[in-house]
Design a protein around this motif. Structure first.
Motif, short mmCIF file in Angstrom:
data_model
loop_
_atom_site.label_atom_id
_atom_site.label_comp_id
_atom_site.label_asym_id
_atom_site.label_seq_id
_atom_site.Cartn_x
_atom_site.Cartn_y
_atom_site.Cartn_z
N CYS A 1 0.81 -1.22 0.00
CA CYS A 1 0.00 0.00 0.00
C CYS A 1 0.84 1.27 0.00
O CYS A 1 0.36 2.35 -0.35
N ASN B 1 2.62 8.75 3.08
CA ASN B 1 2.91 7.48 3.73
C ASN B 1 3.16 7.58 5.22
O ASN B 1 2.95 6.62 5.96
N GLN C 1 -8.32 8.12 0.54
CA GLN C 1 -8.24 6.67 0.77
C GLN C 1 -8.86 6.29 2.10
O GLN C 1 -9.46 5.22 2.24
#
Length: 325
Positions: A216, A267, A322
């Motif tokens: 991911c 991230n 997301q």
């Protein structure tokens, strides 16, 4: 004759049952699998391969070509017949490319190494691989071992001999020895919370228990998350400073590129969502978005780098999008 044929049939059936129960028996045909990813980095990849002991029958070298724009995979295959090249039709990112290599690997131990590294500088020295294997074999509890990592420039200052723990709110930590001249001050092997993605040797059983690299992330933070996955599976991570790898640093993405800025911004938020529990998770979100991202944007505005401002904003928005899906 009938007894002989029956014995052969019985032996064959037992063999098939054994292989079904232990599928890794076939795949563990070598001691070590060296895995590196190539993405538009032919010169760097060849530079790394030239420092690997290709004549050693106890290891295999796997290059995963992550959909390079040119046909660099064929060049590597022709130049290095002993290297196994695995091609991907699309760029799978750091984790996805390494996972492809894992599925192709046959080794008992897997050594993941960036293509922009060198196993030695100057006189040939292959002791690094043997030293890392020796450290892994001191204890079945060690799932990952990393070498000391030094830069290739200047007097080869230290980049990594372990990490300090990440703060759960700020996600800040420190690479031990970073930027220091190597005088042997960190030459004692020790546990560390996280492996360094540029060079890490992993026990196959640790991957089987902890899982594959989390895809991911695509780029950055995946080795930190994977380190936690391996540790949660009951394994330790060690640094073996008597083994050294030399790192050219990130040449494929650039130190301050929009690509790097986007993924670092997104991230670190993703890492928090996967590894920090409530309510600290929301405190960390507030800090990373309201303080760090805003500060970064202001810095890039002053530096007149609008591309990095846009990359920072996109990173935050992409994570939020997301999260709500």
């Amino acid at each position: 004759m009938n007894s002989f044929c029956s014995a052969l049939v019985f032996s064959y059936l037992c063999t098939q049952i054994s292989l079904q129960q232990n599928p890794m028996d076939i795949r563990e045909a070598c001691k070590l699998s060296i895995i590196t990813i190539n993405y538009n980095g032919l010169n760097d990849t060849c530079g790394l391969i030239d420092t690997l002991p290709l004549g050693d029958e106890s290891l295999e070298v796997i290059v995963v070509d992550n959909a390079s724009k040119e046909d660099e995979a064929s060049v590597i295959e022709q130049r290095y017949p002993k290297v196994r090249v695995v091609r991907s039709d699309r760029n799978l990112g750091f984790a996805g490319g390494n996972n492809l290599g894992i599925k192709a690997a046959r080794g008992k131990y897997l050594f993941f190494i960036n293509n922009d590294t060198l196993l030695y500088i100057g006189n040939e020295n292959y002791a690094t691989l043997r030293t890392l294997i020796k450290r892994l074999e001191t204890s079945e509890k060690i799932g990952i071992v990393c070498p000391k990592i030094r830069f290739t420039w200047g007097d080869n200052p230290i980049q990594y001999v372990g990490y300090t723990p990440l703060s759960k709110v700020t996600l800040r930590n420190r690479s031990i020895g970073f930027g220091e001249t190597d005088r042997g001050q960190f030459d004692t092997a020790h546990p560390t919370p996280y492996a360094h993605g540029a060079a890490m040797m992993v026990r196959r059983e640790a991957i089987q228990q902890g899982g594959l690299m989390p895809e991911c992330y695509f780029l950055y933070y995946e080795e930190l998350d994977w380190s936690l996955m391996i540790r949660h599976a009951g394994y330790e991570i060690w640094v073996e400073p008597s083994a050294t790898v030399y790192h050219k640093e990130s040449q494929s993405t650039g130190q301050h590129s929009p690509l790097r800025t986007f993924y670092i911004t997104r991230n670190r938020l993703l890492f928090v969502s996967r590894n920090v529990s409530r309510p600290l998770r929301y405190v960390s979100y507030l800090y990373l978005i309201g303080a760090v991202a805003v500060k970064d944007c202001l810095k890039y505005i002053i530096q007149r780098r609008p591309q990095l401002v846009g990359a920072t904003v996109r990173g935050v928005l992409n994570f939020i999008k997301q999260s709500v899906q």
